[in-house]
Design an enzyme around this catalytic site. Structure first.
Site, PDB file in Angstrom:
ATOM      1  N   LYS A  13       0.637  -1.181  -0.082  1.00 25.68           N
ATOM      2  CA  LYS A  13      -0.025  -0.008  -0.206  1.00 25.68           C
ATOM      3  C   LYS A  13       0.902   1.311   0.081  1.00 25.68           C
ATOM      4  O   LYS A  13       0.500   2.205  -0.833  1.00 25.68           O
ATOM      5  CB  LYS A  13      -0.962   0.161   1.344  1.00 25.68           C
ATOM      6  CG  LYS A  13      -1.705  -1.076   1.431  1.00 25.68           C
ATOM      7  CD  LYS A  13      -2.873  -0.927   2.359  1.00 25.68           C
ATOM      8  CE  LYS A  13      -2.268  -0.952   3.888  1.00 25.68           C
ATOM      9  NZ  LYS A  13      -1.755  -2.246   4.166  1.00 25.68           N
ATOM     10  N   ARG A  87     -10.210   0.082   8.277  1.00 23.24           N
ATOM     11  CA  ARG A  87      -9.698  -1.080   8.614  1.00 23.24           C
ATOM     12  C   ARG A  87     -10.823  -2.182   9.333  1.00 23.24           C
ATOM     13  O   ARG A  87     -10.614  -3.286   9.566  1.00 23.24           O
ATOM     14  CB  ARG A  87      -8.464  -1.167   9.639  1.00 23.24           C
ATOM     15  CG  ARG A  87      -6.968  -1.173   8.687  1.00 23.24           C
ATOM     16  CD  ARG A  87      -6.019  -1.148   9.776  1.00 23.24           C
ATOM     17  NE  ARG A  87      -4.907  -1.625   9.555  1.00 23.24           N
ATOM     18  CZ  ARG A  87      -3.941  -0.828   9.223  1.00 23.24           C
ATOM     19  NH1 ARG A  87      -3.913   0.215   8.698  1.00 23.24           N
ATOM     20  NH2 ARG A  87      -2.745  -1.551   9.204  1.00 23.24           N
ATOM     21  N   ARG A 126      11.651  -4.790   4.764  1.00 21.11           N
ATOM     22  CA  ARG A 126      11.273  -3.208   4.697  1.00 21.11           C
ATOM     23  C   ARG A 126      11.965  -2.433   5.673  1.00 21.11           C
ATOM     24  O   ARG A 126      12.089  -2.777   7.003  1.00 21.11           O
ATOM     25  CB  ARG A 126       9.687  -3.505   5.066  1.00 21.11           C
ATOM     26  CG  ARG A 126       9.097  -2.060   5.178  1.00 21.11           C
ATOM     27  CD  ARG A 126       7.496  -2.340   4.922  1.00 21.11           C
ATOM     28  NE  ARG A 126       6.823  -2.174   6.077  1.00 21.11           N
ATOM     29  CZ  ARG A 126       5.332  -1.878   6.306  1.00 21.11           C
ATOM     30  NH1 ARG A 126       4.879  -1.770   5.111  1.00 21.11           N
ATOM     31  NH2 ARG A 126       5.023  -2.016   7.250  1.00 21.11           N
ATOM     32  N   ARG A 154      10.615  -0.668  11.334  1.00 28.60           N
ATOM     33  CA  ARG A 154       9.399  -0.274  12.099  1.00 28.60           C
ATOM     34  C   ARG A 154       9.288  -1.252  13.454  1.00 28.60           C
ATOM     35  O   ARG A 154       9.707  -2.558  13.041  1.00 28.60           O
ATOM     36  CB  ARG A 154       8.046  -0.278  11.463  1.00 28.60           C
ATOM     37  CG  ARG A 154       7.610   1.120  10.862  1.00 28.60           C
ATOM     38  CD  ARG A 154       6.692   1.023   9.899  1.00 28.60           C
ATOM     39  NE  ARG A 154       5.688   0.228  10.427  1.00 28.60           N
ATOM     40  CZ  ARG A 154       4.195   0.283   9.846  1.00 28.60           C
ATOM     41  NH1 ARG A 154       4.041   0.709   8.572  1.00 28.60           N
ATOM     42  NH2 ARG A 154       3.380  -0.358  10.245  1.00 28.60           N
TER      43      ARG A 154
HETATM   44  P1  AMP Z   1       0.068   0.659   9.190  1.00 35.31           P
HETATM   45  O1  AMP Z   1       1.266   1.772   8.926  1.00 35.31           O
HETATM   46  O2  AMP Z   1      -1.151   0.964   8.093  1.00 35.31           O
HETATM   47  O3  AMP Z   1       0.491  -0.774   8.908  1.00 35.31           O
HETATM   48  O4  AMP Z   1      -0.509   0.899  10.776  1.00 35.31           O
HETATM   49  C1  AMP Z   1       0.295   0.410  11.664  1.00 35.31           C
HETATM   50  C2  AMP Z   1      -0.534   0.244  12.855  1.00 35.31           C
HETATM   51  O5  AMP Z   1      -1.331   1.467  13.328  1.00 35.31           O
HETATM   52  C3  AMP Z   1      -1.492  -0.911  12.847  1.00 35.31           C
HETATM   53  O6  AMP Z   1      -1.026  -2.170  13.067  1.00 35.31           O
HETATM   54  C4  AMP Z   1      -2.681  -0.221  13.886  1.00 35.31           C
HETATM   55  O7  AMP Z   1      -2.009  -0.708  15.149  1.00 35.31           O
HETATM   56  C5  AMP Z   1      -2.457   1.235  13.760  1.00 35.31           C
HETATM   57  N1  AMP Z   1      -3.624   1.395  12.718  1.00 35.31           N
HETATM   58  C6  AMP Z   1      -3.140   2.190  11.373  1.00 35.31           C
HETATM   59  N2  AMP Z   1      -4.417   2.395  10.734  1.00 35.31           N
HETATM   60  C7  AMP Z   1      -5.498   1.734  11.624  1.00 35.31           C
HETATM   61  C8  AMP Z   1      -6.941   2.063  11.354  1.00 35.31           C
HETATM   62  N3  AMP Z   1      -7.488   2.467  10.161  1.00 35.31           N
HETATM   63  N4  AMP Z   1      -7.738   1.368  12.289  1.00 35.31           N
HETATM   64  C9  AMP Z   1      -6.861   0.946  13.512  1.00 35.31           C
HETATM   65  N5  AMP Z   1      -5.725   0.899  13.794  1.00 35.31           N
HETATM   66  C10 AMP Z   1      -4.886   1.479  12.621  1.00 35.31           C
END
Ligand code: AMP
Length: 207
Positions: A13, A87, A126, A154
């Site tokens: 993404k 999500r 990554r 990360r």
């Molecule tokens: P990402 O960078 O999109 O992989 O998001 C990293 C973390 O942020 C996820 O594992 C969740 O803990 C939190 N997070 C990001 N987007 C959401 C969302 N739309 N709803 C809930 N938690 C989120």
């Protein structure tokens, strides 16, 4: 045009978002980036979100929905690319509401489909930029090619947390595929291909 990118962690993404922003000028809204910035700044929201993020669990809907509403309402004229949001089905319904409040609608929900083992392998490689979020790999090296910031791994990209994030995706996020299939906005794309091949497929789908 407003689109959402759906896909498991590591589906690509972030990489596709960067290409879409370059090619179409979308305003990129990544809830993961916004939440990481809040954690880094130590805001109240960041404190609430941190323990969920470290465990690979979802941050509560009301927190994330509030964050997205604030961003969209601040610039209602932009064309949005939402990455990592929605999500859950509740977030998808809330997004439709916020978009309608600012006289917009969602045009496409693009689902990047990738095998779990491909994700685990990708996540080990990554690296992202601590300053601008540039999506790279170990091969990018320690310096961000976009802004000169520090490339890092990360905290939630370790294998155990990645496997938990994949379980969370299957349980909470994959029902969204049916939601968007139902309203006719879903586009499914094979995310196991190279980034350029995926991008060609995305462009063809949103023409
Ligand atoms: P990402 O960078 O999109 O992989 O998001 C990293 C973390 O942020 C996820 O594992 C969740 O803990 C939190 N997070 C990001 N987007 C959401 C969302 N739309 N709803 C809930 N938690 C989120």
């Amino acid at each position: 045009m407003n689109i959402v990118l759906l896909g498991a962690p590591g589906a690509g993404k972030g990489t596709q978002s960067a290409k879409l922003v370059d090619a179409y000028g979308f305003k990129h809204l990544s809830t993961g980036d916004l939440l990481r910035a809040a954690v880094k700044e130590g805001t109240e929201l960041g404190k609430q979100a941190k323990s969920f993020m470290d465990a690979g669990e979802l941050v509560p809907d009301e927190v994330v929905i509030g964050l997205v509403r604030e961003q969209l309402e601040a610039d209602p004229e932009a064309s949005y690319l939402l990455d990592g949001f929605p999500r859950t089905p509740a977030q998808a319904v809330a997004l439709d509401g916020v978009l309608s409040d600012i006289s917009k609608k969602l045009d496409y929900a693009i689902a990047l489909e990738v095998d779990n083992e491909v994700v685990v392998a990708r996540m080990a490689q990554r690296r992202v930029c601590r300053s601008c979020g540039f999506p790279g790999t170990v091969e990018t090296g320690p310096v961000c090619p976009q802004c000169g910031g520090e490339m890092y791994q990360r905290d939630d990209d370790n294998e155990e947390t990645v496997r938990n994030r994949l379980d969370v995706y299957d349980k909470s996020t994959s029902p969204l595929i049916d939601y968007y299939r139902g309203n006719g906005t879903l586009v499914e794309i094979d995310g196991n291909q190279t980034p350029d091949e995926v991008f060609e497929a995305v462009k063809a789908a949103i023409q």
